[in-house]
Design a protein around this motif. Structure first.
Motif, PDB file in Angstrom:
ATOM      1  N   ARG A 102      77.050 -57.444 -35.288  1.00 25.54           N
ATOM      2  CA  ARG A 102      77.297 -56.575 -34.130  1.00 25.54           C
ATOM      3  C   ARG A 102      78.606 -55.820 -34.275  1.00 25.54           C
ATOM      4  NH1 ARG A 102      73.885 -57.411 -29.893  1.00 25.54           N
ATOM      5  NH2 ARG A 102      72.592 -59.295 -29.980  1.00 25.54           N
ATOM      6  N   THR A 103      79.624 -56.514 -34.769  1.00 27.78           N
ATOM      7  CA  THR A 103      80.924 -55.863 -34.954  1.00 27.78           C
ATOM      8  C   THR A 103      80.839 -54.780 -36.011  1.00 27.78           C
ATOM      9  OG1 THR A 103      82.038 -57.938 -34.356  1.00 27.78           O
ATOM     10  CG2 THR A 103      83.349 -56.257 -35.479  1.00 27.78           C
ATOM     11  N   GLY A 104      80.177 -55.076 -37.124  1.00 29.68           N
ATOM     12  CA  GLY A 104      80.065 -54.090 -38.193  1.00 29.68           C
ATOM     13  C   GLY A 104      79.299 -52.852 -37.755  1.00 29.68           C
ATOM     14  N   VAL A 105      78.200 -53.047 -37.017  1.00 35.35           N
ATOM     15  CA  VAL A 105      77.417 -51.897 -36.541  1.00 35.35           C
ATOM     16  C   VAL A 105      78.220 -51.083 -35.539  1.00 35.35           C
ATOM     17  CG1 VAL A 105      75.377 -51.232 -35.228  1.00 35.35           C
ATOM     18  CG2 VAL A 105      75.183 -52.962 -37.008  1.00 35.35           C
ATOM     19  N   ALA A 106      78.931 -51.784 -34.627  1.00 37.35           N
ATOM     20  CA  ALA A 106      79.741 -51.066 -33.637  1.00 37.35           C
ATOM     21  C   ALA A 106      80.850 -50.261 -34.306  1.00 37.35           C
ATOM     22  CB  ALA A 106      80.331 -52.056 -32.633  1.00 37.35           C
ATOM     23  N   LEU A 107      81.517 -50.868 -35.304  1.00 37.49           N
ATOM     24  CA  LEU A 107      82.566 -50.135 -36.016  1.00 37.49           C
ATOM     25  C   LEU A 107      81.993 -48.950 -36.783  1.00 37.49           C
ATOM     26  CD1 LEU A 107      84.769 -53.061 -37.427  1.00 37.49           C
ATOM     27  CD2 LEU A 107      85.339 -51.459 -35.590  1.00 37.49           C
ATOM     28  N   GLY A 108      80.816 -49.139 -37.383  1.00 42.56           N
ATOM     29  CA  GLY A 108      80.206 -48.034 -38.120  1.00 42.56           C
ATOM     30  C   GLY A 108      79.837 -46.869 -37.216  1.00 42.56           C
ATOM     31  N   LEU A 109      79.284 -47.169 -36.048  1.00 40.33           N
ATOM     32  CA  LEU A 109      78.939 -46.092 -35.112  1.00 40.33           C
ATOM     33  C   LEU A 109      80.195 -45.408 -34.571  1.00 40.33           C
ATOM     34  CD1 LEU A 109      76.012 -47.740 -33.107  1.00 40.33           C
ATOM     35  CD2 LEU A 109      75.870 -46.038 -34.927  1.00 40.33           C
ATOM     36  N   ALA A 110      81.235 -46.194 -34.294  1.00 39.71           N
ATOM     37  CA  ALA A 110      82.491 -45.595 -33.857  1.00 39.71           C
ATOM     38  C   ALA A 110      83.097 -44.727 -34.954  1.00 39.71           C
ATOM     39  CB  ALA A 110      83.478 -46.693 -33.443  1.00 39.71           C
ATOM     40  N   TYR A 111      82.954 -45.171 -36.190  1.00 39.69           N
ATOM     41  CA  TYR A 111      83.451 -44.400 -37.340  1.00 39.69           C
ATOM     42  C   TYR A 111      82.722 -43.058 -37.446  1.00 39.69           C
ATOM     43  CZ  TYR A 111      84.765 -43.599 -42.256  1.00 39.69           C
ATOM     44  OH  TYR A 111      85.250 -43.070 -43.425  1.00 39.69           O
ATOM     45  N   ALA A 112      81.388 -43.097 -37.293  1.00 39.19           N
ATOM     46  CA  ALA A 112      80.624 -41.849 -37.334  1.00 39.19           C
ATOM     47  C   ALA A 112      80.980 -40.941 -36.163  1.00 39.19           C
ATOM     48  CB  ALA A 112      79.118 -42.160 -37.328  1.00 39.19           C
ATOM     49  N   GLY A 113      81.132 -41.526 -34.972  1.00 40.64           N
ATOM     50  CA  GLY A 113      81.506 -40.723 -33.815  1.00 40.64           C
ATOM     51  C   GLY A 113      82.868 -40.083 -33.958  1.00 40.64           C
ATOM     52  N   ALA A 114      83.798 -40.791 -34.609  1.00 45.37           N
ATOM     53  CA  ALA A 114      85.136 -40.225 -34.813  1.00 45.37           C
ATOM     54  C   ALA A 114      85.074 -38.976 -35.683  1.00 45.37           C
ATOM     55  CB  ALA A 114      86.047 -41.274 -35.450  1.00 45.37           C
ATOM     56  N   CYS A 134      82.454 -32.681 -42.220  1.00 44.26           N
ATOM     57  CA  CYS A 134      82.661 -33.858 -41.374  1.00 44.26           C
ATOM     58  C   CYS A 134      81.409 -34.183 -40.560  1.00 44.26           C
ATOM     59  CB  CYS A 134      83.850 -33.636 -40.444  1.00 44.26           C
ATOM     60  SG  CYS A 134      85.460 -33.631 -41.263  1.00 44.26           S
ATOM     61  N   ALA A 135      80.783 -33.154 -39.981  1.00 42.20           N
ATOM     62  CA  ALA A 135      79.583 -33.379 -39.184  1.00 42.20           C
ATOM     63  C   ALA A 135      78.438 -33.917 -40.043  1.00 42.20           C
ATOM     64  CB  ALA A 135      79.169 -32.084 -38.497  1.00 42.20           C
ATOM     65  N   ALA A 136      78.281 -33.352 -41.236  1.00 41.47           N
ATOM     66  CA  ALA A 136      77.216 -33.830 -42.127  1.00 41.47           C
ATOM     67  C   ALA A 136      77.452 -35.281 -42.528  1.00 41.47           C
ATOM     68  CB  ALA A 136      77.141 -32.937 -43.359  1.00 41.47           C
ATOM     69  N   CYS A 137      78.715 -35.628 -42.810  1.00 38.51           N
ATOM     70  CA  CYS A 137      79.027 -37.015 -43.173  1.00 38.51           C
ATOM     71  C   CYS A 137      78.754 -37.964 -42.014  1.00 38.51           C
ATOM     72  CB  CYS A 137      80.481 -37.126 -43.608  1.00 38.51           C
ATOM     73  SG  CYS A 137      80.814 -36.408 -45.229  1.00 38.51           S
ATOM     74  N   ALA A 138      79.071 -37.531 -40.779  1.00 35.31           N
ATOM     75  CA  ALA A 138      78.803 -38.371 -39.615  1.00 35.31           C
ATOM     76  C   ALA A 138      77.312 -38.663 -39.482  1.00 35.31           C
ATOM     77  CB  ALA A 138      79.335 -37.688 -38.358  1.00 35.31           C
ATOM     78  N   ALA A 139      76.474 -37.645 -39.704  1.00 30.80           N
ATOM     79  CA  ALA A 139      75.026 -37.848 -39.633  1.00 30.80           C
ATOM     80  C   ALA A 139      74.543 -38.769 -40.750  1.00 30.80           C
ATOM     81  CB  ALA A 139      74.305 -36.502 -39.702  1.00 30.80           C
ATOM     82  N   LEU A 140      75.081 -38.583 -41.950  1.00 31.21           N
ATOM     83  CA  LEU A 140      74.660 -39.407 -43.085  1.00 31.21           C
ATOM     84  C   LEU A 140      75.117 -40.862 -42.937  1.00 31.21           C
ATOM     85  CD1 LEU A 140      75.360 -36.926 -46.024  1.00 31.21           C
ATOM     86  CD2 LEU A 140      73.144 -37.577 -45.063  1.00 31.21           C
ATOM     87  N   ILE A 141      76.152 -41.097 -42.148  1.00 33.72           N
ATOM     88  CA  ILE A 141      76.613 -42.458 -41.903  1.00 33.72           C
ATOM     89  C   ILE A 141      75.842 -43.085 -40.740  1.00 33.72           C
ATOM     90  CG2 ILE A 141      78.577 -43.850 -41.122  1.00 33.72           C
ATOM     91  CD1 ILE A 141      80.390 -41.863 -42.636  1.00 33.72           C
ATOM     92  N   GLY A 142      75.714 -42.337 -39.632  1.00 34.27           N
ATOM     93  CA  GLY A 142      75.150 -42.906 -38.417  1.00 34.27           C
ATOM     94  C   GLY A 142      73.654 -43.170 -38.480  1.00 34.27           C
ATOM     95  N   ASN A 143      72.872 -42.260 -39.064  1.00 39.43           N
ATOM     96  CA  ASN A 143      71.419 -42.427 -39.061  1.00 39.43           C
ATOM     97  C   ASN A 143      70.949 -43.656 -39.837  1.00 39.43           C
ATOM     98  OD1 ASN A 143      70.898 -40.164 -37.443  1.00 39.43           O
ATOM     99  ND2 ASN A 143      70.953 -38.786 -39.183  1.00 39.43           N
ATOM    100  N   PRO A 144      71.362 -43.842 -41.096  1.00 44.73           N
ATOM    101  CA  PRO A 144      70.927 -45.064 -41.794  1.00 44.73           C
ATOM    102  C   PRO A 144      71.445 -46.339 -41.142  1.00 44.73           C
ATOM    103  CG  PRO A 144      71.782 -43.435 -43.345  1.00 44.73           C
ATOM    104  CD  PRO A 144      72.143 -42.956 -41.975  1.00 44.73           C
ATOM    105  N   LEU A 145      72.649 -46.259 -40.539  1.00 49.89           N
ATOM    106  CA  LEU A 145      73.209 -47.444 -39.898  1.00 49.89           C
ATOM    107  C   LEU A 145      72.353 -47.888 -38.717  1.00 49.89           C
ATOM    108  CD1 LEU A 145      75.500 -49.488 -39.668  1.00 49.89           C
ATOM    109  CD2 LEU A 145      76.735 -47.853 -38.256  1.00 49.89           C
ATOM    110  N   LEU A 146      71.882 -46.947 -37.914  1.00 49.65           N
ATOM    111  CA  LEU A 146      71.029 -47.306 -36.784  1.00 49.65           C
ATOM    112  C   LEU A 146      69.696 -47.888 -37.249  1.00 49.65           C
ATOM    113  CD1 LEU A 146      71.684 -44.315 -34.356  1.00 49.65           C
ATOM    114  CD2 LEU A 146      72.252 -46.715 -33.975  1.00 49.65           C
ATOM    115  N   PHE A 147      69.162 -47.349 -38.326  1.00 54.91           N
ATOM    116  CA  PHE A 147      67.912 -47.908 -38.852  1.00 54.91           C
ATOM    117  C   PHE A 147      68.121 -49.340 -39.342  1.00 54.91           C
ATOM    118  CE2 PHE A 147      65.036 -48.668 -42.464  1.00 54.91           C
ATOM    119  CZ  PHE A 147      63.816 -48.523 -41.817  1.00 54.91           C
ATOM    120  N   GLU A 148      69.205 -49.571 -40.062  1.00 57.35           N
ATOM    121  CA  GLU A 148      69.468 -50.926 -40.569  1.00 57.35           C
ATOM    122  C   GLU A 148      69.883 -51.888 -39.471  1.00 57.35           C
ATOM    123  OE1 GLU A 148      70.595 -50.946 -45.143  1.00 57.35           O
ATOM    124  OE2 GLU A 148      72.239 -50.183 -43.890  1.00 57.35           O
TER     125      GLU A 148
END
Length: 352
Positions: A102-114, A134-148
């Motif tokens: 839970r912590t890792g997913v929350a940090l990853g989503l916060a990282y993408a949002g930043a 920056c926007a493209a990197c946020a999408a590439l980080i957030g989308n796979p993270l939510l799936f996993e």
């Protein structure tokens, strides 16, 4: 305990070094972008008939701005790789058990949002290249993270992940449209489409994920109207049609579903059918009434497809579950009147 402390101290030092490196790259990019001073035009020299050299016309030499843009591209690529490395670093810590899931997913989503927020800030300063990366990197980080988060880590349900995906994409598309970052918009659109489809397949029947697909198709109509970006218009509409058609087929089937298959709720399917009809048919009618842009082949094709899949599927769904069809008949009459009004308005403007 001492070993864990040493590992945590090493991780903190590594994160700090990554932050320092990103800061240095940002300062170098800012320096290059701010030093766009054009070079004065230099006279060209030609040889006269007598053999003497004399100045003739002027030749425009490259400006420092174009040279800075060329130099900044490798820096932006390097920074993007560092951003993606940060996301993979958090994922590795979570997979290794150093961070709780839970912590890792929350940090990853916060990282993408930043990085979405940083993209908006860069676009506000006129640094559109940096903002797009920056926007493209946020999408590439957030989308796979939510799936996993649903499939690998098991810390989110399919519904929660789909809602988070929709919120993140809505923010990303709003930033991209407001600051005219078309590449970032395409990355966000294609990313959420692929992730939502994957979620629906991984956690069938995937009703909430299918709702995200339909919402994306309707949202892209707004994106196209604002900026004229029509690259994903056909693809998102096709995905919305298939998503609703798939759920309709599941809702009217009489066969038992395999183990692990969730429950199909007819009222959810009916709501998505209504979204498809009201969204696409209504958009075509409004487009005809406004008369600012001509109707296209897409408008005609998608209106017919949405009506057949949405309203026709609703008739089939009502027949299987014993619902009355009075509401559907009234809906049909309302849409028919609106369609005639739009058609007459369109013909009147086009042919007088």
């Amino acid at each position: 305990g001492e070993l864990v402390d040493r590992r945590i101290a090493g991780l903190e030092q590594l994160v700090k070094s990554l932050e320092d490196a990103v800061g240095r790259l940002e300062s170098r990019v800012a320096t290059l972008e701010e030093s766009s001073v054009p070079i004065q035009e230099a006279p060209s020299i030609r040889r006269s008939e007598s053999g003497e050299l004399s100045p003739d016309t002027t030749v425009q030499l490259p400006s420092w701005g174009s040279m800075a843009a060329l130099r900044s591209t490798p820096a932006l690529v390097g920074r993007s790789l560092l951003l993606l490395a940060g996301g993979f670093f958090l994922r590795a810590l979570t997979e290794a058990g150093t961070l709780a899931p839970r912590t890792g997913v929350a940090l990853g989503l916060a990282y993408a949002g930043a990085w979405v927020a940083l993209a908006a800030a860069d676009a506000h300063r006129g640094r559109h290249g940096s903002a797009g990366f920056c926007a493209a990197c946020a999408a590439l980080i957030g989308n796979p993270l939510l799936f996993e988060a649903v499939t690998s880590f098991g810390v989110m349900s399919e519904g929660v992940a789909a809602i988070a995906l929709a919120v993140m994409t809505a923010v990303g598309l709003a930033v991209a449209v407001h600051w005219n970052m078309h590449i970032a918009a395409w990355v966000f659109g294609a990313g959420v489409l692929a992730t939502a489809v994957a979620l629906a397949m991984a956690r069938p029947p995937g009703e909430v994920a299918s709702a995200v697909v339909v919402a994306l198709g309707l949202a892209w109509l707004w994106v196209e109207d604002k900026r004229g970006w029509s690259v994903l218009t056909w693809l998102t509409a096709l995905a919305a049609n298939v998503a609703v058609l798939r759920l309709t087929a599941l809702a009217v089937t009489t066969h038992d579903f395999p183990a692990g298959f969730g429950t199909v709720h007819p009222w959810v399917v009916g709501s998505l059918q209504a979204m498809l009809v009201v969204g696409y048919v209504g958009w075509s009618v409004v487009r005809a009434l406004r008369g600012r842009r001509p109707l296209r082949g897409f408008d005609v094709t998608q209106t017919v497809a949405a009506w057949l899949i949405g309203w026709g599927g609703a008739v089939r769904l009502a027949g299987v579950h014993g619902w009355g069809t009075t509401g559907l008949s009234v809906c049909c009459l309302i849409v028919a009147v609106a369609a005639y009004a739009g058609a007459f308005a369109f013909v009147d403007r086009r042919h007088g």
